[in-house]
Design a protein around this motif. Structure first.
Motif, PDB file in Angstrom:
ATOM      1  N   GLY A  33     -32.294  -8.904 -54.979  1.00  0.00           N
ATOM      2  CA  GLY A  33     -32.574  -9.291 -53.597  1.00  0.00           C
ATOM      3  C   GLY A  33     -31.476  -8.833 -52.656  1.00  0.00           C
ATOM      4  O   GLY A  33     -31.742  -8.246 -51.595  1.00  0.00           O
ATOM      5  N   LYS A  34     -30.243  -9.093 -53.033  1.00  0.00           N
ATOM      6  CA  LYS A  34     -29.118  -8.702 -52.183  1.00  0.00           C
ATOM      7  C   LYS A  34     -29.039  -7.189 -52.029  1.00  0.00           C
ATOM      8  O   LYS A  34     -28.734  -6.675 -50.942  1.00  0.00           O
ATOM      9  CB  LYS A  34     -27.814  -9.249 -52.764  1.00  0.00           C
ATOM     10  CG  LYS A  34     -27.676 -10.762 -52.635  1.00  0.00           C
ATOM     11  CD  LYS A  34     -26.369 -11.260 -53.218  1.00  0.00           C
ATOM     12  CE  LYS A  34     -26.232 -12.770 -53.036  1.00  0.00           C
ATOM     13  NZ  LYS A  34     -24.973 -13.287 -53.626  1.00  0.00           N
ATOM     14  N   GLU A  35     -29.342  -6.472 -53.106  1.00  0.00           N
ATOM     15  CA  GLU A  35     -29.284  -5.014 -53.031  1.00  0.00           C
ATOM     16  C   GLU A  35     -30.358  -4.488 -52.092  1.00  0.00           C
ATOM     17  O   GLU A  35     -30.133  -3.535 -51.334  1.00  0.00           O
ATOM     18  CB  GLU A  35     -29.451  -4.401 -54.426  1.00  0.00           C
ATOM     19  CG  GLU A  35     -29.156  -2.915 -54.460  1.00  0.00           C
ATOM     20  CD  GLU A  35     -29.068  -2.360 -55.874  1.00  0.00           C
ATOM     21  OE1 GLU A  35     -29.181  -1.126 -56.017  1.00  0.00           O
ATOM     22  OE2 GLU A  35     -28.905  -3.145 -56.823  1.00  0.00           O
ATOM     23  N   PHE A  36     -31.535  -5.119 -52.116  1.00  0.00           N
ATOM     24  CA  PHE A  36     -32.593  -4.681 -51.195  1.00  0.00           C
ATOM     25  C   PHE A  36     -32.149  -4.857 -49.749  1.00  0.00           C
ATOM     26  O   PHE A  36     -32.297  -3.935 -48.930  1.00  0.00           O
ATOM     27  CB  PHE A  36     -33.884  -5.455 -51.443  1.00  0.00           C
ATOM     28  CG  PHE A  36     -34.926  -5.207 -50.381  1.00  0.00           C
ATOM     29  CD1 PHE A  36     -35.656  -4.035 -50.386  1.00  0.00           C
ATOM     30  CD2 PHE A  36     -35.140  -6.129 -49.364  1.00  0.00           C
ATOM     31  CE1 PHE A  36     -36.595  -3.770 -49.397  1.00  0.00           C
ATOM     32  CE2 PHE A  36     -36.077  -5.881 -48.374  1.00  0.00           C
ATOM     33  CZ  PHE A  36     -36.811  -4.700 -48.388  1.00  0.00           C
ATOM     34  N   PHE A  37     -31.609  -6.017 -49.409  1.00  0.00           N
ATOM     35  CA  PHE A  37     -31.237  -6.259 -48.011  1.00  0.00           C
ATOM     36  C   PHE A  37     -30.030  -5.443 -47.574  1.00  0.00           C
ATOM     37  O   PHE A  37     -29.774  -5.303 -46.378  1.00  0.00           O
ATOM     38  CB  PHE A  37     -30.987  -7.753 -47.780  1.00  0.00           C
ATOM     39  CG  PHE A  37     -32.250  -8.564 -47.729  1.00  0.00           C
ATOM     40  CD1 PHE A  37     -33.111  -8.467 -46.652  1.00  0.00           C
ATOM     41  CD2 PHE A  37     -32.590  -9.407 -48.774  1.00  0.00           C
ATOM     42  CE1 PHE A  37     -34.284  -9.195 -46.598  1.00  0.00           C
ATOM     43  CE2 PHE A  37     -33.762 -10.147 -48.741  1.00  0.00           C
ATOM     44  CZ  PHE A  37     -34.618 -10.041 -47.652  1.00  0.00           C
ATOM     45  N   LYS A  41     -34.011   2.014 -42.471  1.00  0.00           N
ATOM     46  CA  LYS A  41     -35.111   2.962 -42.658  1.00  0.00           C
ATOM     47  C   LYS A  41     -35.753   2.796 -44.026  1.00  0.00           C
ATOM     48  O   LYS A  41     -36.984   2.914 -44.175  1.00  0.00           O
ATOM     49  CB  LYS A  41     -34.591   4.395 -42.477  1.00  0.00           C
ATOM     50  CG  LYS A  41     -35.669   5.463 -42.531  1.00  0.00           C
ATOM     51  CD  LYS A  41     -35.084   6.844 -42.263  1.00  0.00           C
ATOM     52  CE  LYS A  41     -36.183   7.916 -42.323  1.00  0.00           C
ATOM     53  NZ  LYS A  41     -35.627   9.274 -42.065  1.00  0.00           N
ATOM     54  N   GLU A  42     -34.947   2.507 -45.052  1.00  0.00           N
ATOM     55  CA  GLU A  42     -35.469   2.318 -46.408  1.00  0.00           C
ATOM     56  C   GLU A  42     -36.229   1.001 -46.512  1.00  0.00           C
ATOM     57  O   GLU A  42     -37.315   0.942 -47.107  1.00  0.00           O
ATOM     58  CB  GLU A  42     -34.310   2.353 -47.418  1.00  0.00           C
ATOM     59  CG  GLU A  42     -34.732   2.191 -48.864  1.00  0.00           C
ATOM     60  CD  GLU A  42     -35.519   3.373 -49.401  1.00  0.00           C
ATOM     61  OE1 GLU A  42     -36.227   3.190 -50.410  1.00  0.00           O
ATOM     62  OE2 GLU A  42     -35.443   4.475 -48.812  1.00  0.00           O
ATOM     63  N   LYS A  43     -35.689  -0.055 -45.938  1.00  0.00           N
ATOM     64  CA  LYS A  43     -36.375  -1.349 -45.988  1.00  0.00           C
ATOM     65  C   LYS A  43     -37.718  -1.303 -45.262  1.00  0.00           C
ATOM     66  O   LYS A  43     -38.692  -1.943 -45.679  1.00  0.00           O
ATOM     67  CB  LYS A  43     -35.487  -2.456 -45.396  1.00  0.00           C
ATOM     68  CG  LYS A  43     -34.245  -2.769 -46.218  1.00  0.00           C
ATOM     69  CD  LYS A  43     -33.621  -4.086 -45.816  1.00  0.00           C
ATOM     70  CE  LYS A  43     -32.906  -4.023 -44.488  1.00  0.00           C
ATOM     71  NZ  LYS A  43     -31.602  -3.335 -44.572  1.00  0.00           N
ATOM     72  N   GLU A  44     -37.768  -0.542 -44.192  1.00  0.00           N
ATOM     73  CA  GLU A  44     -38.990  -0.480 -43.384  1.00  0.00           C
ATOM     74  C   GLU A  44     -40.160   0.168 -44.134  1.00  0.00           C
ATOM     75  O   GLU A  44     -41.312   0.064 -43.708  1.00  0.00           O
ATOM     76  CB  GLU A  44     -38.733   0.269 -42.075  1.00  0.00           C
ATOM     77  CG  GLU A  44     -37.816  -0.465 -41.101  1.00  0.00           C
ATOM     78  CD  GLU A  44     -38.488  -1.672 -40.438  1.00  0.00           C
ATOM     79  OE1 GLU A  44     -39.723  -1.795 -40.539  1.00  0.00           O
ATOM     80  OE2 GLU A  44     -37.772  -2.478 -39.823  1.00  0.00           O
ATOM     81  N   LYS A  45     -39.896   0.826 -45.254  1.00  0.00           N
ATOM     82  CA  LYS A  45     -40.982   1.370 -46.078  1.00  0.00           C
ATOM     83  C   LYS A  45     -41.893   0.262 -46.601  1.00  0.00           C
ATOM     84  O   LYS A  45     -43.036   0.522 -46.978  1.00  0.00           O
ATOM     85  CB  LYS A  45     -40.410   2.157 -47.261  1.00  0.00           C
ATOM     86  CG  LYS A  45     -39.703   3.445 -46.892  1.00  0.00           C
ATOM     87  CD  LYS A  45     -39.157   4.122 -48.146  1.00  0.00           C
ATOM     88  CE  LYS A  45     -38.430   5.407 -47.804  1.00  0.00           C
ATOM     89  NZ  LYS A  45     -37.864   6.058 -49.037  1.00  0.00           N
ATOM     90  N   TYR A  46     -41.356  -0.966 -46.637  1.00  0.00           N
ATOM     91  CA  TYR A  46     -42.096  -2.080 -47.226  1.00  0.00           C
ATOM     92  C   TYR A  46     -42.503  -3.113 -46.178  1.00  0.00           C
ATOM     93  O   TYR A  46     -42.810  -4.256 -46.505  1.00  0.00           O
ATOM     94  CB  TYR A  46     -41.240  -2.735 -48.319  1.00  0.00           C
ATOM     95  CG  TYR A  46     -40.733  -1.725 -49.316  1.00  0.00           C
ATOM     96  CD1 TYR A  46     -41.566  -1.220 -50.305  1.00  0.00           C
ATOM     97  CD2 TYR A  46     -39.433  -1.209 -49.229  1.00  0.00           C
ATOM     98  CE1 TYR A  46     -41.118  -0.262 -51.200  1.00  0.00           C
ATOM     99  CE2 TYR A  46     -38.981  -0.248 -50.117  1.00  0.00           C
ATOM    100  CZ  TYR A  46     -39.828   0.221 -51.103  1.00  0.00           C
ATOM    101  OH  TYR A  46     -39.394   1.178 -51.976  1.00  0.00           O
ATOM    102  N   GLY A 101     -44.718  -8.368 -47.799  1.00  0.00           N
ATOM    103  CA  GLY A 101     -43.884  -7.274 -47.371  1.00  0.00           C
ATOM    104  C   GLY A 101     -42.625  -7.733 -46.666  1.00  0.00           C
ATOM    105  O   GLY A 101     -42.269  -8.918 -46.669  1.00  0.00           O
ATOM    106  N   TYR A 102     -41.937  -6.775 -46.062  1.00  0.00           N
ATOM    107  CA  TYR A 102     -40.645  -7.009 -45.410  1.00  0.00           C
ATOM    108  C   TYR A 102     -40.833  -7.263 -43.915  1.00  0.00           C
ATOM    109  O   TYR A 102     -41.661  -6.639 -43.261  1.00  0.00           O
ATOM    110  CB  TYR A 102     -39.755  -5.784 -45.621  1.00  0.00           C
ATOM    111  CG  TYR A 102     -38.499  -5.764 -44.780  1.00  0.00           C
ATOM    112  CD1 TYR A 102     -37.465  -6.668 -45.012  1.00  0.00           C
ATOM    113  CD2 TYR A 102     -38.343  -4.833 -43.747  1.00  0.00           C
ATOM    114  CE1 TYR A 102     -36.313  -6.653 -44.242  1.00  0.00           C
ATOM    115  CE2 TYR A 102     -37.192  -4.810 -42.981  1.00  0.00           C
ATOM    116  CZ  TYR A 102     -36.175  -5.715 -43.230  1.00  0.00           C
ATOM    117  OH  TYR A 102     -35.052  -5.699 -42.461  1.00  0.00           O
TER     118      TYR A 102
END
Length: 347
Positions: free
Chosen positions: A95-99, A104-109, A118-119
């Protein structure tokens, strides 16, 4: 349907160290929602190994504590749940690695307005809504035929593997807790299991709370009761934030890194015919530390009509609530109108 979130992600606002927009500042919302200091709560710690153990005296003593925690607090901290500290650290880690990924990478989800999965940040459901100081990743994790892997991050690479394992462990834990809760209500062991339908769901929500320059005026999550039957929360390993409401006062839930916080939701209040109460809670934020938690919501089958267990309705205790399908829809409508959802089901 949700209104598209306005403006930047909370993580971006925090990184700019700017004054938060006015829509984040909390006003009282009827749940004691104003921001204030909270006393430390003596939340009971329940050992599942003792509840399921073979020592009759220890088992009985722990069950008495379990029943008391349900009736008094509506929550408890659970240890002996079969998940190692190392595994829980892996769950927190993905979870921490995702945030920590670039925006731009997070917005893919990113989620759409048609689905909570989703995000994103706070879903805007009303024009005058006060926003939560929180970014989220929301995923349906059980049953597997309902998971939408489009929203499951590919970075970190072990995210899916760890979350699939977590979902399996959560499902086993939920089944045991339902049996224990039924026993606490003096009904058959499968009395609650029989109510929830063929396809109950587990939904996971990673909550990321960035540093907030106005922590005395803003909440990570506003005061509310969950629409689930119950929720299982993995807290941040170090930073406190969860607060529960008891007798009009707010209490802070201490961090136990190896424990899971279990709290009752509205559908348990419904199934128990009001014998168990859903817990009003909120999340505070910090001006100096970021925080992350993972909530797993256990919800009965949306297509099954859910109502009070048969054994809990009698002449001494009449039926208090009508039966409903898909309680979440009622919960969302009440959020927009300012009503308390469970109260709309009273007979």
């Amino acid at each position: 349907m949700a209104i598209p979130p306005a403006g930047k992600r909370v993580q971006e606002i925090s990184a700019e160290a700017a004054e938060p927009p006015p829509r984040f500042f909390v006003k009282d919302n009827g749940f004691g929602g104003g921001v204030s200091s909270a006393q430390v709560a003596d939340i009971p710690v329940i050992d599942l190994n003792l509840l399921l153990g073979t020592d009759p005296d220890a088992k009985e003593a722990e069950f008495t504590r379990f029943k008391s925690a349900l009736n008094f607090w509506g929550c408890f901290q659970l240890i002996g749940h079969g998940m190692s500290n190392l595994f829980l650290e892996k769950v927190r880690g993905v979870g921490k690695e995702f945030f920590s990924l670039p925006m731009k990478e997070k917005e893919k989800y990113v989620r759409s307005t048609q689905s909570p999965e989703g995000y994103g940040n706070d879903s805007v459901l009303a024009e005058n809504q006060i926003l939560d100081w929180c970014d989220r990743l929301f995923l349906k994790i059980y049953p597997q035929n309902q998971t939408d892997l489009h929203f499951w991050p590919q970075t970190p690479p072990d995210f899916s593997e760890i979350m699939h394992e977590y979902s399996r462990k959560m499902k086993g834990l939920v089944d045991e807790l339902l049996k224990m809760m039924a026993k606490s209500l003096d009904i058959e062991e499968d009395g609650l299991l029989n109510l929830i339908g063929d396809e109950p769901t587990l939904e996971a929500r990673f909550n990321f709370y960035p540093k907030c320059p106005k922590a005395d005026w803003i909440l990570g999550v506003k005061a509310h009761a969950d629409s689930s039957a119950f929720t299982i929360l993995l807290q941040d390993k170090e930073v406190e934030g969860l607060q529960v409401l008891m007798d009009g006062k707010w209490y802070s839930v201490p961090v136990l890194p190896h424990a899971l916080v279990v709290n009752l939701g509205d559908q348990m209040q419904l199934m128990s015919n009001g014998m168990l109460k859903s817990l009003v809670h909120r999340a505070a934020v910090s001006s100096t530390q970021e925080r992350m938690s993972l909530a797993v919501f256990f919800t009965p089958d949306a297509d099954k009509e859910i109502g009070p267990a048969e054994g809990l309705v009698n002449a001494e205790r009449p039926r208090l609530y009508r039966s409903v399908k898909n309680y979440r829809v009622i919960n969302m409508k009440c959020f927009q109108s300012g009503e308390i959802p469970i109260d709309t089901l009273k007979i």
